[in-house]
Design a protein around this motif. Structure first.
Motif, short mmCIF file in Angstrom:
data_model
loop_
_atom_site.label_atom_id
_atom_site.label_comp_id
_atom_site.label_asym_id
_atom_site.label_seq_id
_atom_site.Cartn_x
_atom_site.Cartn_y
_atom_site.Cartn_z
N ARG A 219 0.82 -1.20 0.00
CA ARG A 219 0.00 0.00 0.00
C ARG A 219 0.86 1.26 0.00
NH1 ARG A 219 -3.06 -3.08 3.72
NH2 ARG A 219 -2.14 -1.95 5.48
N ARG A 222 2.49 1.70 -3.52
CA ARG A 222 1.53 2.15 -4.53
C ARG A 222 1.18 3.63 -4.33
NH1 ARG A 222 -0.46 -3.17 -3.81
NH2 ARG A 222 -1.85 -2.46 -2.14
N THR A 223 0.98 4.01 -3.08
CA THR A 223 0.67 5.41 -2.80
C THR A 223 1.84 6.31 -3.16
OG1 THR A 223 -0.80 4.76 -0.99
CG2 THR A 223 -0.04 7.04 -1.00
N HIS A 226 2.28 6.56 -6.97
CA HIS A 226 1.24 7.40 -7.58
C HIS A 226 1.55 8.88 -7.39
CE1 HIS A 226 -2.75 8.67 -8.86
NE2 HIS A 226 -2.84 9.40 -7.75
N SER A 274 8.22 -0.52 -7.12
CA SER A 274 6.94 -1.01 -7.64
C SER A 274 7.09 -2.38 -8.27
CB SER A 274 6.38 -0.01 -8.67
OG SER A 274 6.14 1.24 -8.08
N LYS A 278 5.29 -6.69 -8.29
CA LYS A 278 4.81 -7.30 -9.52
C LYS A 278 5.58 -8.57 -9.87
CE LYS A 278 3.61 -2.72 -11.33
NZ LYS A 278 3.87 -1.71 -12.40
#
Length: 435
Positions: A219, A222-223, A226, A274, A278
């Motif tokens: 989390r 991702r934040t 972004h 990131s 993945k």
């Protein structure tokens, strides 16, 4: 009560006989005989009223001494003796029920301990293991629970055993052992015969904590990605506009280009984090580990060049495992790269760096060793913690990838430095399973 009445009657008879003897000069023969018979009968009754209860008390004590709770005393038709028999039989019934209850509880406790997925060890007064289960044996690296009985924790070479040996009653800790396994360890005590008995409970939390950690840092990443990407996109657009407005101002153009390059570096930096989120799930196929290692030798030698040599020791028979070849190759590259950097960090021109890659048939295993600076215990416990690194410019992503990939393959793996030889080894054991 009966004995007391007989004793009173006997006393009265003897007293009456004594009084008559003072006033009657000539005793009637028949009267004397009757009196003697009555006295003997009363004495017999007195003896019986005393001996029967006493004998029943002795019989009861014998049964208690032999711990025989199945047998009972029989009534004999004598009030005092039968009262003792009734009391004793009632006592034995209570003891039998209590003994049965304790046996059932002990059986339940033994069953729970031996079938539990949590390691349990109970100690005697000298801290020797008196009761344990197979799970604790597995955690301590022993063959079975019986092999632990009678031993102390400091007799086992595992890191977990030495850490458990330091616990005292009332202590509860989360322990990260060898960087790969996480345990909740609790030590407590209970009273037996008035003395405290220690016991330790060990619960493996590795999978739960890793899932929680991954969810948490996922989390955050991702934040962060972004927000940073949105900001950088706007900033790069602004810099491009500035360059367009001042195409001939070399100073402004130079500063703008430098800032754009820094924005690109920051974008790649965020992207590297990131990418950890993945990592693809493995597509497993049967793979010959020996062939895979052999095909990688030229590339691995290029990584180590100038810092040492690669030594390959392959098993004589094919070593087959069900793996995703691309992902495992990247794992090996990361491990060898860390080994090369460990050798380089010694900064000793006389040191001949050697990285050895060994394959083993049974169990299917890859072992990568190096003679670099090694890993201190304080570092080893945190080596696979997300984003943990000891490198000045490191991000802690390499071993995160290794950890995630090997766990997705259900592998057992350890990274340890031998205290005696100083050799660091990364051992990967592949599960026996079909694709």
């Amino acid at each position: 009560m009966t004995g007391r009445i007989i004793f009173i009657l006997l006393t009265c008879s003897v007293t009456a006989w004594g009084c008559l003897s003072l006033f009657v000069e000539d005793w009637n023969r028949w009267y004397n005989a009757a009196f003697l018979a009555t006295t003997l009968f009363l004495i017999y009754c007195l003896y019986r009223s005393i001996s029967l209860p006493l004998s029943k008390v002795i019989d009861g004590l014998d049964l208690l001494k032999s711990q025989d709770t199945a047998n009972r005393l029989r009534k004999v038709g004598q009030h005092d003796a039968d009262s003792i028999v009734s009391l004793f039989n009632s006592l034995m019934d209570s003891l039998r029920r209590e003994k049965l209850k304790v046996q059932e509880q002990d059986h339940l406790i033994d069953m729970l301990i031996h079938t539990s997925s949590i390691g349990v060890a109970i100690f005697d007064y000298d801290r020797h293991i008196s009761l344990t289960n197979d799970k604790m044996a597995e955690l301590l690296g022993a063959d079975n629970a019986d092999s632990l009985i009678g031993k102390t924790l400091d007799q086992f070479p595992s890191t977990l055993a030495s850490r458990l040996h330091e616990l005292t009653p009332g202590m509860s800790k989360i322990m990260r052992i060898d960087g790969t396994s996480i345990f909740k360890c609790s030590c407590s005590s209970f009273l037996r015969n008035g003395f405290p008995i220690w016991f330790i409970i060990v619960e493996m939390l590795t999978d739960e904590i890793i899932r929680t950690e991954k969810s948490a840092y996922g989390r955050v990443i991702r934040t962060m990605a972004h927000e940073v990407n949105n900001t950088i996109s706007g900033l790069v657009t602004l810099l491009d506009i500035i360059n367009a407005v001042h195409p001939n101002d070399s100073e402004i153009n130079e500063v703008s280009e430098s800032a754009i390059q820094r924005c690109g570096s920051l974008t790649e930096f965020v992207k590297s984090y990131s990418d950890v989120m993945k990592i693809p799930l493995p597509v497993k196929v049967p793979t010959d580990i020996n062939d895979m290692i052999t095909s990688m030798i030229p590339f691995l030698e290029s990584i180590v060049r100038g810092r040492g040599i690669i030594h390959i020791e392959l098993a004589t028979q094919p070593v087959t495992a069900c793996i995703d070849k691309v992902l495992i190759e990247q794992v090996i590259v990361n491990i060898v790269k860390n080994s090369a950097e460990s050798i380089e960090s010694l900064n000793d021109s006389k040191t001949n760096g050697i990285i050895t890659i060994t394959t083993i048939n049974h169990p299917t295993r890859i072992i990568i060793t190096d003679n670099g600076h090694g890993i201190p215990q304080s570092v080893a416990d945190n080596i696979f913690t997300p984003f943990f690194t000891t490198k000045r410019n490191g991000h802690g992503l390499g071993l995160m990838f290794v950890n995630e990939t090997l766990r997705n393959h259900n592998c057992d793996f350890k990274l340890l430095t031998s205290a005696s030889t100083g050799i660091t080894s990364f051992s990967i054991t592949f599960p026996d399973q079909n694709c």
